[in-house]
Design a protein around this motif. Structure first.
Motif, PDB file in Angstrom:
ATOM      1  N   ARG A  42       6.970  -2.647  -3.532  1.00 55.71           N
ATOM      2  CA  ARG A  42       6.404  -2.177  -2.261  1.00 55.71           C
ATOM      3  C   ARG A  42       7.291  -1.092  -1.655  1.00 55.71           C
ATOM      4  O   ARG A  42       6.788  -0.093  -1.144  1.00 55.71           O
ATOM      5  N   TYR A  43       8.593  -1.280  -1.718  1.00 57.23           N
ATOM      6  CA  TYR A  43       9.507  -0.248  -1.223  1.00 57.23           C
ATOM      7  C   TYR A  43       9.248   1.068  -1.962  1.00 57.23           C
ATOM      8  O   TYR A  43       9.104   2.123  -1.342  1.00 57.23           O
ATOM      9  N   SER A  44       9.195   1.007  -3.285  1.00 55.63           N
ATOM     10  CA  SER A  44       8.939   2.220  -4.077  1.00 55.63           C
ATOM     11  C   SER A  44       7.581   2.829  -3.732  1.00 55.63           C
ATOM     12  O   SER A  44       7.443   4.052  -3.681  1.00 55.63           O
ATOM     13  N   ALA A  45       6.594   1.977  -3.498  1.00 50.54           N
ATOM     14  CA  ALA A  45       5.263   2.476  -3.143  1.00 50.54           C
ATOM     15  C   ALA A  45       5.288   3.184  -1.788  1.00 50.54           C
ATOM     16  O   ALA A  45       4.608   4.198  -1.604  1.00 50.54           O
ATOM     17  N   ARG A  56      -3.293  -3.225  -2.223  1.00 50.55           N
ATOM     18  CA  ARG A  56      -3.581  -4.175  -3.302  1.00 50.55           C
ATOM     19  C   ARG A  56      -2.559  -5.318  -3.319  1.00 50.55           C
ATOM     20  O   ARG A  56      -2.900  -6.452  -3.671  1.00 50.55           O
ATOM     21  N   ALA A  57      -1.314  -5.025  -2.925  1.00 53.65           N
ATOM     22  CA  ALA A  57      -0.240  -6.029  -2.946  1.00 53.65           C
ATOM     23  C   ALA A  57      -0.146  -6.825  -1.644  1.00 53.65           C
ATOM     24  O   ALA A  57       0.696  -7.712  -1.526  1.00 53.65           O
ATOM     25  N   PHE A 124       1.767 -11.770  -3.407  1.00 49.91           N
ATOM     26  CA  PHE A 124       1.240 -10.914  -2.348  1.00 49.91           C
ATOM     27  C   PHE A 124       2.193 -10.930  -1.163  1.00 49.91           C
ATOM     28  O   PHE A 124       2.783 -11.967  -0.840  1.00 49.91           O
ATOM     29  N   TYR A 125       2.310  -9.794  -0.497  1.00 51.06           N
ATOM     30  CA  TYR A 125       3.050  -9.691   0.764  1.00 51.06           C
ATOM     31  C   TYR A 125       2.159 -10.254   1.863  1.00 51.06           C
ATOM     32  O   TYR A 125       0.974  -9.904   1.958  1.00 51.06           O
ATOM     33  N   VAL A 126       2.710 -11.118   2.715  1.00 48.80           N
ATOM     34  CA  VAL A 126       1.946 -11.692   3.832  1.00 48.80           C
ATOM     35  C   VAL A 126       2.320 -10.975   5.122  1.00 48.80           C
ATOM     36  O   VAL A 126       1.477 -10.365   5.776  1.00 48.80           O
TER      37      VAL A 126
END
Length: 132
Positions: A42-45, A56-57, A124-126
Motif C-alpha cells: 500500500r505504501y508503494s501504491a 482493491r486492497a 485487506f486494509y480496514v
C-alpha cells in the motif's frame, strides 16, 4: 501510475526488486501473505499513485468510493515500527509504521497503527489510528 523499473529496489525499502516485492501484488500476480506485506504494498501504491490497487486492497466495509491522491506528495521512506499478529494463518493483524514524506517545502511523517483483516486467504486494509 508509473511503475519503477522491475530490477530496481522496491519503494517500500524491503531491499528486494520491485518485481519480486510489491510489484507482484500491484499486478495481481500474487496476494500478500501477511499484513505487513500488504502494508508495504500500500505504501508503494501511494508512492506510485496506484488508486486501483489501493481500492482493491481496502476492505469493503471501510473502502471509499475513490481516493484523492496528490501527485505533489513524495513518499520518501517507510519504517515498520511493529506488528501484532497479521501472519499467514491469522485473520487479523496490526502494523505500526512511519511513512516519511515531502510535499513542496514541507517535510513530515505519517505515524499510523493500521488494522488489517484476512478473508478467504486475502489480506485487506480496514483502517488506522494516526499517532502523534
Amino acid at each position: 501510475m508509473t511503475a519503477p523499473i522491475d530490477s530496481a529496489n522496491c519503494l517500500c525499502l524491503s531491499g528486494e526488486p520491485y518485481s519480486q516485492c510489491c510489484g507482484r501484488f500491484h499486478s495481481g500476480q500474487a496476494q500478500a501473505a501477511t499484513a505487513e506485506q500488504l502494508m508495504r504494498s500500500r505504501y508503494s501504491a501511494f508512492a506510485l499513485l496506484d488508486e486501483e490497487y489501493l481500492l482493491r486492497a481496502h476492505h469493503r466495509s471501510t473502502a471509499p468510493a475513490s481516493l484523492d491522491l496528490d501527485p505533489a506528495m513524495e513518499w520518501r521512506r517507510l519504517d515498520i515500527v511493529g506488528t501484532s499478529n497479521g501472519g499467514p494463518f491469522d485473520t487479523e493483524g496490526t502494523v505500526e509504521f512511519k511513512a516519511y514524506y515531502r510535499h513542496g517545502n514541507e517535510r513530515g511523517v505519517l505515524h499510523e497503527n493500521s488494522r488489517f483483516v484476512r478473508e478467504n486467504g486475502r489480506w485487506f486494509y480496514v483502517d488506522g489510528d494516526v499517532r502523534a
